[in-house]
Enzyme design. Sequence first.
Site, short mmCIF file in Angstrom:
data_model
loop_
_atom_site.label_atom_id
_atom_site.label_comp_id
_atom_site.label_asym_id
_atom_site.label_seq_id
_atom_site.Cartn_x
_atom_site.Cartn_y
_atom_site.Cartn_z
N LYS A 27 0.87 -1.18 0.00
CA LYS A 27 0.00 0.00 0.00
C LYS A 27 0.91 1.22 0.00
CE LYS A 27 -1.45 2.63 3.10
NZ LYS A 27 -1.19 3.88 2.38
N CYS A 35 13.69 10.22 7.75
CA CYS A 35 13.60 9.83 9.16
C CYS A 35 14.96 9.88 9.85
CB CYS A 35 12.98 8.43 9.28
SG CYS A 35 13.81 7.22 8.25
N GLU A 58 9.78 14.91 15.64
CA GLU A 58 10.50 14.75 14.38
C GLU A 58 10.11 15.94 13.50
OE1 GLU A 58 9.28 11.28 12.12
OE2 GLU A 58 11.31 11.08 11.37
N GLU A 111 9.64 0.74 11.25
CA GLU A 111 10.68 1.75 11.08
C GLU A 111 10.00 3.08 11.32
OE1 GLU A 111 13.59 0.86 10.86
OE2 GLU A 111 13.64 -1.07 9.85
O1 LIG Z 1 13.15 8.17 5.86
C1 LIG Z 1 13.42 7.00 5.98
C2 LIG Z 1 14.40 6.23 5.19
C3 LIG Z 1 15.65 6.94 4.94
C4 LIG Z 1 16.79 6.03 4.58
O2 LIG Z 1 16.56 4.85 4.23
O3 LIG Z 1 17.92 6.49 4.64
#
Ligand SMILES: O=CCCC(=O)O
Length: 501
Positions: A190, A302, A400, A268
Amino acid sequence: MSMAAKQELPFKLNDPDLFHSESFVHGKWVKSKSGKFFEVVDPGTGKTWAECPTNDASDVDEAVKSCHECFEGYRKISPRTRAQMLFKWDSLIREHREDLATLLVYETGKPRAEAYGELDYSTGFTWWFAGEAERIQGTVFTPSAPDRRVFTIKQPLGVAAALVPWNFPIAMVLRKAGAALAAGCTMVVKPSPETPITCLALAYLADKAGFPKGALNVLTTDLEKTPDLSEALCRHPLIKKVTFTGSTRVGKLVAKLCSDGLKKCTLELGGNCPFLIFDDANIDQAMDQLFALKWRHAGQACVTANRVYVQSGIFNKFLDRWNAKSKKLVVGHGADKTTTMGPVTTPRGVEKALSLVEDAKAKGAKVLMGGNKISNNNGYFFEPTVITGITQEMDVAKEEIFAPICTFIQFDSEQEAVKAANDTSMGLASYCFTKNVDRIWRLFENLEAGMIGLNTGNSSAAESPFGGMKESGYGKESGKDVAVSEYMVTKTGTLTVEGLV
Ligand SMILES: O=CCCC(=O)O
């Protein structure tokens, strides 16, 4: 052909067949049962350029059953054949690099150079997991009972569901689907409402690569129906594994839904990553790595630096150089060759950035640069922003940021910096810059995060385990053995052998 395919796209593709806007289930392009569509918008202009089906819970069963039917055969395919399909997929994605970069620019807003960066990162996953497929191994050993032998095998879990974010939509699909398909699982993806088109293009290429019908199904939906569709996926009895990348708030909901069916999940989640620069750091190195990490995709990663701690001996010097360098950023449409920072991907992102700046100002912070929305062609632009005088009470320190806002905090001692860096519920990544080798090791052990960059900014790579601790989630994606194991169950066999003793 879907409604949107008939519309004029704002760009040209070398291979127009790559563009699909309907959902992909069991090898077919399909509408939703409701017949409704939602709009895909260019964040650089605010204009709609595609429409995709608004699927809801009623569309889930068919897509999952298709994956399950496929799984019954796919699980028995040899690892080498799975690896070959992954390699073929990898080659096709590389061949379509230009077109996929274009789609990424118009979905996420990121500059074209960053879109290429994402694609190079992404094909790391298809390449890596093709290799991993053939290296899944069990164990055999002699237990304490001398007439027995014990062995383990790893078997694929079944159908997996992937709930994917919009910030790295190609990388995140390939990181999840690559591991699942290598393990022998099938998957329903999704994608985010903002980025369904790149995901559908990947499904089209997976089909061309020879994956059987139902190995990779894609259900698109809008923001409103996302909870309904996601819940139905998490609750479906044939779904055995859920992988989610996104906010901590939603991650907790996903974990609750999965706990009802005792389903394995990988989460994650959010980052609030500290970046520590000591007096003895190589300033050029720290500056360049922070610049690439912080401003990448307008701060929407992230693992980006949320809080930058600089030791007092170099604080003013570092900040002056940082501001001078950041003033040279060219904010504009991702397709414009001169652009070095694109828009944020959603209008919500602009509102959030504004509220973080207002909250920080109201609590005494100083905005040294930026802090405002940019009116540019109706796109979702925000000025690169630098703030000092940050305290732990400010939202910008606690949450964040996910916007082009960089906060700086001065510190004196290592102990003080580590305490402040760890003063967060999250623990995704941390970064530190120093040339003191003892300190490097202490920081590696003392910083509370799943990934630590030591004189290194972004360190994400297919071969390195990716994942956080604390409220940044659990489970690993990418890396040797661990990522594929997330999609497998270890089965233990114990054989009593007559005549051995
Ligand atoms: O924002 C999440 C993933 C960023 C990354 O894989 O470096």
